[in-house]
Design a protein around this motif. Structure first.
Motif, PDB file in Angstrom:
ATOM      1  N   GLY A 138      -6.537  -0.103  -2.610  1.00 32.05           N
ATOM      2  CA  GLY A 138      -7.549  -0.075  -3.520  1.00 32.05           C
ATOM      3  C   GLY A 138      -7.511   0.888  -4.427  1.00 32.05           C
ATOM      4  N   VAL A 139      -7.259   2.068  -4.438  1.00 35.48           N
ATOM      5  CA  VAL A 139      -7.077   2.979  -5.258  1.00 35.48           C
ATOM      6  C   VAL A 139      -5.995   2.644  -6.399  1.00 35.48           C
ATOM      7  CG1 VAL A 139      -6.244   5.584  -5.401  1.00 35.48           C
ATOM      8  CG2 VAL A 139      -7.666   4.878  -3.433  1.00 35.48           C
ATOM      9  N   THR A 171     -10.232  12.369  -0.738  1.00 31.86           N
ATOM     10  CA  THR A 171     -11.027  11.106  -0.734  1.00 31.86           C
ATOM     11  C   THR A 171     -10.296  10.096  -1.859  1.00 31.86           C
ATOM     12  OG1 THR A 171     -11.978  11.823  -3.020  1.00 31.86           O
ATOM     13  CG2 THR A 171     -13.186  12.297  -0.887  1.00 31.86           C
ATOM     14  N   ALA A 172     -10.552   9.026  -1.947  1.00 31.20           N
ATOM     15  CA  ALA A 172      -9.983   7.961  -2.965  1.00 31.20           C
ATOM     16  C   ALA A 172      -9.838   8.624  -4.363  1.00 31.20           C
ATOM     17  CB  ALA A 172     -10.732   6.722  -3.247  1.00 31.20           C
ATOM     18  N   ARG A 213      -5.677  -0.547   3.390  1.00 26.64           N
ATOM     19  CA  ARG A 213      -6.687  -1.300   2.468  1.00 26.64           C
ATOM     20  C   ARG A 213      -7.158  -0.235   1.490  1.00 26.64           C
ATOM     21  NH1 ARG A 213      -7.054  -4.599   6.734  1.00 26.64           N
ATOM     22  NH2 ARG A 213      -9.025  -3.736   7.380  1.00 26.64           N
ATOM     23  N   ASP A 214      -7.777   0.698   2.101  1.00 30.05           N
ATOM     24  CA  ASP A 214      -8.422   1.859   1.408  1.00 30.05           C
ATOM     25  C   ASP A 214      -7.486   2.225   0.287  1.00 30.05           C
ATOM     26  OD1 ASP A 214     -11.055   2.007   2.778  1.00 30.05           O
ATOM     27  OD2 ASP A 214     -10.649   4.162   2.833  1.00 30.05           O
ATOM     28  N   VAL A 215      -6.545   2.753   0.461  1.00 29.23           N
ATOM     29  CA  VAL A 215      -5.613   3.370  -0.280  1.00 29.23           C
ATOM     30  C   VAL A 215      -5.055   2.396  -1.457  1.00 29.23           C
ATOM     31  CG1 VAL A 215      -3.426   4.751  -0.385  1.00 29.23           C
ATOM     32  CG2 VAL A 215      -5.064   5.225   1.382  1.00 29.23           C
ATOM     33  N   TYR A 240      -5.711  13.079   3.293  1.00 31.90           N
ATOM     34  CA  TYR A 240      -6.445  12.189   3.178  1.00 31.90           C
ATOM     35  C   TYR A 240      -7.574  11.700   4.347  1.00 31.90           C
ATOM     36  CZ  TYR A 240      -8.278   7.534   1.290  1.00 31.90           C
ATOM     37  OH  TYR A 240      -9.125   6.598   0.755  1.00 31.90           O
ATOM     38  N   GLY A 241      -8.878  11.495   4.416  1.00 27.49           N
ATOM     39  CA  GLY A 241      -9.751  11.292   5.400  1.00 27.49           C
ATOM     40  C   GLY A 241      -9.900  12.574   6.247  1.00 27.49           C
ATOM     41  N   THR A 291       0.877  -1.170   0.055  1.00 26.37           N
ATOM     42  CA  THR A 291       0.024  -0.036  -0.067  1.00 26.37           C
ATOM     43  C   THR A 291       0.746   1.347   0.001  1.00 26.37           C
ATOM     44  OG1 THR A 291      -1.677   1.089   1.433  1.00 26.37           O
ATOM     45  CG2 THR A 291      -0.195  -0.190   2.475  1.00 26.37           C
ATOM     46  N   GLU A 306      -7.299  -0.509   7.859  1.00 25.77           N
ATOM     47  CA  GLU A 306      -8.446   0.035   7.064  1.00 25.77           C
ATOM     48  C   GLU A 306      -7.955   1.144   6.133  1.00 25.77           C
ATOM     49  OE1 GLU A 306     -11.905   1.247   9.313  1.00 25.77           O
ATOM     50  OE2 GLU A 306     -11.701  -0.475  10.411  1.00 25.77           O
ATOM     51  N   PHE A 307      -7.065   2.241   6.643  1.00 28.14           N
ATOM     52  CA  PHE A 307      -6.881   2.990   5.831  1.00 28.14           C
ATOM     53  C   PHE A 307      -5.763   2.383   4.773  1.00 28.14           C
ATOM     54  CE2 PHE A 307      -2.827   6.227   5.699  1.00 28.14           C
ATOM     55  CZ  PHE A 307      -3.110   6.876   4.545  1.00 28.14           C
TER      56      PHE A 307
END
Lengths: 289, 289
Positions: free
Chosen positions: A284-285, A230-231, A280-282, A224-225, A19, A277-278
């Protein structure tokens, strides 16, 4: 070239974590967990104990941390001593450390600041190049990575960075050109440069333009956040066709949303969860999403 | 207004010394007198002992000193501790202290930096406003004077500060407009503002333009002496009709030419002599000459 550049160490750390997420160490006394505040008389020691816990909680989940120098300097030399210990601890835990100090001075003073960052043990530093692009060179020459302030996410930055120059570009675009030029001779084996840029996530409208101007730069993306990025904002900054975190050309920072996740229970566990969580979120981008 | 503003304390200090001269504390280990280096194992203590001697030598001859933060930060927390002691000592000797730290960050980080400068005990700080004019406000709100980087004397600064904006002015001119605006509501009884500007002595061609854009600003002018700035360069920056050092609208800094005057004999006496000559030189620029 056998030299291990900052940019290659960074790419390995991001790929290792899977990530491009980075956790900002922006400790504020009033927001520390009650148990940490109760355990320390001195503010500098309290924020030190908190940040050590944060580092242990996020190591393995992200590859990079970004301490905000101002949060420590407000406690004077005692705060700076705490920061030195934390940088050492983070590197022992395998994290790459970007010191967010926004330094900028001329000539021999820039060399002193580069020496200060080396003394601190950080891998890279954020730099302000208003005094001219050559004032960034001493940091690079000292073997550090740099992230030059190009476009920031605070609304008021428009009053400087969005101003149009005669000939068409903006002040931020002009700065981007300087950063690319600085970075040209400092490419790692990953194809990216030791000279990166700070580009805020909440200015994604500029994102494509700045990515075009700086194809070899890693963008350090704050905001971010909690600060509104946002993504989708980040997606505009990622290098085209990037197949991995290390090749994505972004390092995406979150501070408050990870450090102060709210809710009850053990604060270290809560931060570890928020960091996961953060991350994984990033991821995903840049991934197949 | 009963509040004692930075700008009024500065004007009194300059009038008390009879000169707008300021001595920069930019200690470099390799250039310290042999006797000082021989007396201290630790570099930070050596530069501390040297600067204490400098402060004692120049107090009474000038009203202001300007420590360069980078020279101390390169020795980490030990260097910052030395800087804290020196600021305290300078203020005890009646000197106004401008911390040359060139800080610049957004939101709460700017507040942390302002707190750091207050913690250090300095009266004012140099600030970089690339992130937007409002990022300067936390320092002013904390009761500090600021000198915002507008036009610096290093050749490479042209690549940013001399760039022309659509509509006619330059990046430096745009920054000057922001500084004047910031300073408008922060005027002292002397008629000048807590918000000043850094304007290099070797860019006197811009001097008249910048003075016109910033009539209420004190210009902190580095680069006098060793860095090539001359009395004529400074003359272009002085406010018209200024009858005293405090009303001149300039603070003229010299570092190397005072700290390392060369020649033999006692180093403290040599520095006192060099400071006295520099102070008279600069007083001549604003006086009947």
């Amino acid at each position: 070239m056998s030299q291990d550049r900052f940019i290659d160490r960074l790419a390995r750390a991001l790929d290792g974590a899977g990530t491009p997420a980075c956790v900002g160490l922006d400790p504020v006394l009033e927001r520390l967990p009650e148990s940490v505040r109760a355990g320390h008389w001195e503010p500098a020691r309290a924020i030190g104990a908190f940040c050590k816990g944060v580092i242990d909680a996020v190591a393995g989940r992200v590859g990079v941390v970004k301490p905000q120098a101002a949060c420590f300097e407000r406690y004077g030399s005692a705060g700076v001593a705490v920061l030195e210990h934390l940088v050492e601890h983070a590197r022992e835990r395998g994290l790459v450390v970007i010191l967010d100090a926004k330094r900028g001075d001329i000539g021999v003073s820039a060399e002193h600041y580069a020496a200060a960052v080396r003394h601190m043990g950080a891998d890279a530093v954020t730099v302000n190049a208003y005094l001219g692009p050559s004032t960034v060179e001493p940091y690079l020459d000292a073997g550090l990575g740099v992230f030059v302030l190009v476009r920031t996410s605070n609304p008021d930055s428009d009053a400087v960075q969005a101003r149009e120059l005669a000939g068409g570009t903006t002040v931020a675009g002009m700065m981007a050109g300087h950063v690319r030029e600085l970075g040209r001779t400092r490419l790692g084996s990953c194809g990216l440069s030791d000279a990166g840029a700070v580009v805020g996530a909440t200015k994604a409208s500029d994102g494509a333009m700045l990515r075009g101007l700086m194809p070899e730069q890693v963008f350090l993306v704050p905001g971010y956040g909690a600060q509104g990025g946002t993504a989708d904002d980040v997606r505009a900054l990622v290098r085209e066709g990037a197949g991995s975190a290390g090749a994505s050309g972004v390092v995406v920072n979150a501070s408050r949303s990870v450090l102060y996740p709210g809710g009850g229970g053990d604060w270290c566990e809560a931060i570890a969860r928020a960091a996961g969580e953060f991350a994984r979120d990033v991821a995903g981008v840049i991934g197949p999403g």
